[in-house]
Design a protein around this motif. Structure first.
Motif, PDB file in Angstrom:
ATOM      1  N   HIS A 251       1.069  -1.639   0.136  1.00  0.00           N
ATOM      2  CA  HIS A 251       0.046  -0.023   0.095  1.00  0.00           C
ATOM      3  C   HIS A 251       0.508   1.622   0.249  1.00  0.00           C
ATOM      4  CE1 HIS A 251       0.865  -0.548   4.373  1.00  0.00           C
ATOM      5  NE2 HIS A 251       0.160  -1.206   4.097  1.00  0.00           N
TER       6      HIS A 251
ATOM      7  N   SER B 291      -6.413  -4.668  -1.500  1.00  0.00           N
ATOM      8  CA  SER B 291      -7.846  -4.478  -0.965  1.00  0.00           C
ATOM      9  C   SER B 291      -6.600  -3.592   0.625  1.00  0.00           C
ATOM     10  CB  SER B 291      -8.304  -4.583  -1.016  1.00  0.00           C
ATOM     11  OG  SER B 291      -8.378  -5.746  -0.532  1.00  0.00           O
TER      12      SER B 291
ATOM     13  N   TYR C  49      -3.802   0.563  -2.047  1.00  0.00           N
ATOM     14  CA  TYR C  49      -5.567   0.932  -2.299  1.00  0.00           C
ATOM     15  C   TYR C  49      -5.705   2.200  -3.146  1.00  0.00           C
ATOM     16  CZ  TYR C  49      -4.627   2.333   2.190  1.00  0.00           C
ATOM     17  OH  TYR C  49      -3.650   2.668   3.628  1.00  0.00           O
ATOM     18  N   THR C  50      -6.770   2.395  -3.298  1.00  0.00           N
ATOM     19  CA  THR C  50      -7.328   3.682  -3.964  1.00  0.00           C
ATOM     20  C   THR C  50      -7.956   4.755  -3.224  1.00  0.00           C
ATOM     21  OG1 THR C  50      -9.650   2.274  -5.182  1.00  0.00           O
ATOM     22  CG2 THR C  50      -7.457   2.125  -6.207  1.00  0.00           C
ATOM     23  N   TYR C  51      -7.883   4.006  -2.025  1.00  0.00           N
ATOM     24  CA  TYR C  51      -8.281   5.767  -1.016  1.00  0.00           C
ATOM     25  C   TYR C  51      -7.446   6.693  -0.382  1.00  0.00           C
ATOM     26  CZ  TYR C  51     -12.367   2.564  -2.152  1.00  0.00           C
ATOM     27  OH  TYR C  51     -13.730   2.059  -2.485  1.00  0.00           O
TER      28      TYR C  51
ATOM     29  N   ARG D 163     -13.067   0.061   1.224  1.00  0.00           N
ATOM     30  CA  ARG D 163     -12.005  -0.604   0.083  1.00  0.00           C
ATOM     31  C   ARG D 163     -12.259  -2.225  -0.032  1.00  0.00           C
ATOM     32  NH1 ARG D 163      -7.355   0.902   4.264  1.00  0.00           N
ATOM     33  NH2 ARG D 163      -6.849  -1.228   5.771  1.00  0.00           N
TER      34      ARG D 163
ATOM     35  N   ASN E 118     -12.407  -1.507  -3.902  1.00  0.00           N
ATOM     36  CA  ASN E 118     -10.623  -1.178  -4.955  1.00  0.00           C
ATOM     37  C   ASN E 118     -10.502  -1.459  -5.807  1.00  0.00           C
ATOM     38  OD1 ASN E 118      -8.567  -0.318  -3.238  1.00  0.00           O
ATOM     39  ND2 ASN E 118      -8.152  -1.823  -4.498  1.00  0.00           N
TER      40      ASN E 118
END
Length: 556
Positions: free
Chosen positions: A263, A428, A297-299, A447, A451
């Protein structure tokens, strides 16, 4: 592409002499996973294998799926999965399957084996909403057990450096002796031969935090002997981010091993500006011949325990010692100061978040505390009439757990920048859930449900951060290559049939921090090892998942 590729796999001869496959997926736009332009074509499946790709014309099959207007892609790989317990509870892996994830890779510092008697007892006693008998001792035994129990997805794992350390050294803050280090190396050797992907560490948390670079390098040398990887939640993602990257690069060089950053992020507003330099460090190491990669992860919020608000020294000896110390008035006074310190010797996520209003409570063990799920630490402090710092300590003591918590630490511009990097895949850092039963007793990080969908929907389709073909490459072929997987991550004749059919226009995530238990949409068909687990958007209940072995696996 107007041709037909056949492989010498068994097929059924139809009465009018036309080939008959088990399944043909017709008329889809095929994204083979290599990052190149898609082409319109058909894919045939026999048993667990892709048998043909191309224009299959009027060739027949037992089952035909029309994928007109849809993308057809290889199954996605979750490089950082915490589905090790959620899959025990429910093996359907719905929150990830519905995003196209066909392989869950576990082992961030802590793995489900090896376990000694003390560790097995503590694992049993430490269970929260999910209850199970610890019926295994080694990591390989756990993965075999889970496969036999039944899972819809494939499963794999790294061996946790922290788990190995706990097994041999315990949870004390001290160096391993030479004899202990040799025992730890033997445990890594055993795990690699059982099929582990390599060594995983999580260095901001005890007991991993107590390991030296030299100790980690020694374990990685053992994994390297078997072609394994080193994957790490680095020692810092904030104030000491540069040093942490340097440590990972040093281990990769000294152990001659592929190394991946878990991450990738720059955590804490004061550290956001460091991401460009981190990228330069990794690119230089790669140019120098080291195989350094990362996942993300995309957050903008991470999730871990409320215990990450305290220095690791407080957990010298294990969580039980921390629990006792947090009831000592003098120590509590010191911890209140420590929580509000911009620490350089440890990763203070409370301080990094900026305020108690950016610390979100996700889950508790005790029913009496579950009413606080989904509230910020600031809100709970107001309700209870205590300071945020005292509230945090009280909650840990009262719940007798580390208390699941989300910290808002990152910024969106860095997220986009990282997504576009050619050496970054996705994980994730969460379990894989179903929107029912015990999973509703706690809040997941969104996520867990969105995610991978966000890579396709939000960042590729909507924001054009990367093309769809590059997104699929980074979701499938890139992680498969990094893990040295055979016959996975690519739509290719002879590969295992982990195949997705999705509507890119409808790939949307709906999970939020307030209402996390909501599935993504857009994934229509999912095959795992040739068996359909998602059919027209509904789970079939099939459990064809397998334990995917690492490069050092030796069949006993």
């Amino acid at each position: 592409m107007k041709y037909l590729i056949f492989l010498l796999f068994p097929f059924i001869q139809h009465k009018d002499n036309k080939l008959q496959y088990d399944i043909i997926i017709r008329n889809g736009m095929i994204y083979d996973g290599n990052g190149g332009k898609p082409f319109k074509g058909d894919i045939a499946i026999n048993a667990d294998t892709i048998a043909a790709i191309g224009n299959l014309g009027d060739v027949q099959a037992i089952e035909t799926i029309d994928a007109k207007g849809m993308a057809v892609a290889p199954g996605f790989i979750n490089m950082l999965s915490w589905a090790n317990e959620s899959l025990i509870e429910n093996g359907r892996s719905q929150s990830d399957i519905r995003q196209g994830v066909t392989l869950e890779v576990m082992g961030e510092g802590s793995s489900m084996g090896p376990l000694n008697t003390k560790m097995k007892n503590e694992m049993q006693l430490g269970q929260t909403d999910i209850h199970y008998k610890v019926a295994w001792n080694t990591l390989g035994e756990y993965l075999d057990w889970l496969e036999k129990k039944g899972v819809s997805c494939n499963i794999a794992s790294f061996i946790g450096a922290g788990t190995v350390r706990t097994y041999v050294v315990g949870e004390d803050d001290r160096a391993a002796t030479p004899v202990e280090l040799e025992r730890m190396r033997l445990l890594v050797k055993q795990a690699m031969e059982e099929g582990a992907m390599g060594v995983g560490s999580s260095l901001i948390y005890p007991p991993d935090f107590f390991a030296s670079t030299e100790e980690l390098t020694a374990l990685c040398k053992e994994a390297s002997n078997y072609g394994g990887s080193y994957i790490s939640h680095m020692r810092s993602e904030g104030n000491n981010l540069y040093k942490a990257v340097d440590e990972l690069i040093t281990i990769a060089k000294e152990a001659n091993i592929h190394a991946e950053i878990y991450h990738l992020k720059a955590a804490g507003k004061d550290n956001w500006k460091k991401m460009d330099s981190v990228i330069k460090k990794v690119n230089k190491a790669r140019a120098d011949g080291l195989n350094i990669t990362a996942d993300m992860y995309t957050y903008t919020a991470g999730a871990t325990g409320l215990t990450a608000s305290f220095p690791p020294s407080l957990q010298d000896g294990g969580f039980g010692k921390l629990w006792q110390r947090l009831q000592d008035k003098a120590i509590r006074a010191d911890m209140k100061k420590a929580m509000n310190t911009n620490a350089t010797g440890w990763e203070n996520l409370y301080y990094g978040a900026g305020s108690a209003a950016k610390v979100l409570l996700l889950g508790f063990k005790q029913d009496s505390l579950k009413k606080y799920t989904g509230k910020t630490l600031a809100e709970v402090a107001r309700i209870r009439g205590t300071s945020p710092e005292e509230t945090a300590m009280d909650l840990i003591v009262q719940d007798s757990t580390r208390v699941g918590t989300a910290y808002f630490l990152m910024n969106e511009e860095n997220v986009k920048k990282q997504i576009a990097l050619p050496w970054v895949s996705f994980g994730s850092d969460e379990g894989s859930y179903t929107t029912a039963g015990v999973f509703l007793k706690s809040n997941a990080h969104p996520r867990a449900y969105g995610n991978f969908t966000r890579v396709i929907g939000k960042y590729s389709r909507d924001e054009h951060v990367l093309t769809l073909e590059k997104a699929i490459y980074k979701l499938a072929k890139l992680p498969a290559t990094n893990l040295k997987l055979q016959k996975r991550g690519e739509l290719k004749v002879g590969n295992y049939a982990d195949v997705l059919v999705f509507d890119a226009a409808k790939m949307n995530d709906y999970s939020t921090y307030d209402k996390p238990h909501q599935y993504s949409t857009g994934m229509i068909q999912v095959f795992v090892n040739g068996i359909q687990v998602l059919k027209n958007g509904a789970h079939t209940g099939a459990m064809p998942g397998r334990f995917i072995k690492g490069p050092g696996y030796k069949k006993l």
